[in-house]
Design a protein around this motif. Structure first.
Motif, PDB file in Angstrom:
ATOM      1  N   GLU A  85      -9.515   1.975   8.347  1.00  0.00           N
ATOM      2  CA  GLU A  85     -10.093   0.914   9.169  1.00  0.00           C
ATOM      3  C   GLU A  85      -9.710   0.974  10.646  1.00  0.00           C
ATOM      4  O   GLU A  85     -10.488   0.539  11.495  1.00  0.00           O
ATOM      5  CB  GLU A  85      -9.760  -0.456   8.601  1.00  0.00           C
ATOM      6  N   GLN A 113     -11.588   2.787  -3.368  1.00  0.00           N
ATOM      7  CA  GLN A 113     -11.565   1.587  -2.530  1.00  0.00           C
ATOM      8  C   GLN A 113     -11.773   0.316  -3.357  1.00  0.00           C
ATOM      9  O   GLN A 113     -11.348  -0.766  -2.955  1.00  0.00           O
ATOM     10  CB  GLN A 113     -12.637   1.656  -1.441  1.00  0.00           C
ATOM     11  N   TRP A 148     -14.176   8.597  -3.508  1.00  0.00           N
ATOM     12  CA  TRP A 148     -13.638   7.799  -2.409  1.00  0.00           C
ATOM     13  C   TRP A 148     -14.000   6.324  -2.605  1.00  0.00           C
ATOM     14  O   TRP A 148     -13.149   5.440  -2.484  1.00  0.00           O
ATOM     15  CB  TRP A 148     -14.156   8.302  -1.058  1.00  0.00           C
ATOM     16  N   THR A 162      -9.733  -0.536   4.155  1.00  0.00           N
ATOM     17  CA  THR A 162      -9.376   0.795   3.672  1.00  0.00           C
ATOM     18  C   THR A 162      -8.295   1.375   4.585  1.00  0.00           C
ATOM     19  O   THR A 162      -8.015   0.839   5.656  1.00  0.00           O
ATOM     20  CB  THR A 162     -10.583   1.763   3.672  1.00  0.00           C
ATOM     21  N   TRP A 205     -12.896  -5.584  -2.472  1.00  0.00           N
ATOM     22  CA  TRP A 205     -13.540  -4.779  -1.428  1.00  0.00           C
ATOM     23  C   TRP A 205     -15.013  -4.547  -1.728  1.00  0.00           C
ATOM     24  O   TRP A 205     -15.869  -4.720  -0.867  1.00  0.00           O
ATOM     25  CB  TRP A 205     -12.795  -3.447  -1.273  1.00  0.00           C
TER      26      TRP A 205
END
Length: 102
Positions: A51, A18, A14, A48, A23
């Motif tokens: 959010e 991102q 994950w 993301t 980020w």
């Protein structure tokens, strides 16, 4: 997502998804310890696909050292838990993050 995939492996994936060159410089995943004892988790969701999603506060208290609490606030996923509940706390994030995923 495979339910058999370990939550730490899932979280690494994950996080990697991102990372876009920006980020990861401003945001990320923070895991720290509490002095009562236990763990805290803060996962920045800004930027993301998560959010704007809300995770209502969830709290399970089994004993003084066996507990977990999770919620979202200020575009972040937060969890706090007992010393043996870190995997459970991260699993709450995975379950929430993948619910209704397309």
């Amino acid at each position: 997502m495979s339910d058999s995939e370990h939550v730490f492996d899932w979280l690494q994936g994950w996080y990697a998804t991102q990372c876009d060159g920006g980020w990861e410089h401003e945001r990320g995943v923070k895991i720290d310890t509490l002095d009562n004892p236990g763990w805290t988790v803060c996962i920045d969701l800004d930027g993301t696909g998560l959010e704007d999603r809300e995770c209502p506060r969830q709290q399970v208290s089994r004993s003084e050292d066996d507990w977990v609490c999770a919620w979202t606030a200020e575009r972040s996923f937060h969890a706090a838990c007992g010393p043996g509940n870190l995997t459970e706390a991260l699993s709450l994030f995975r379950t929430w993050a993948t619910a209704n995923a397309h």
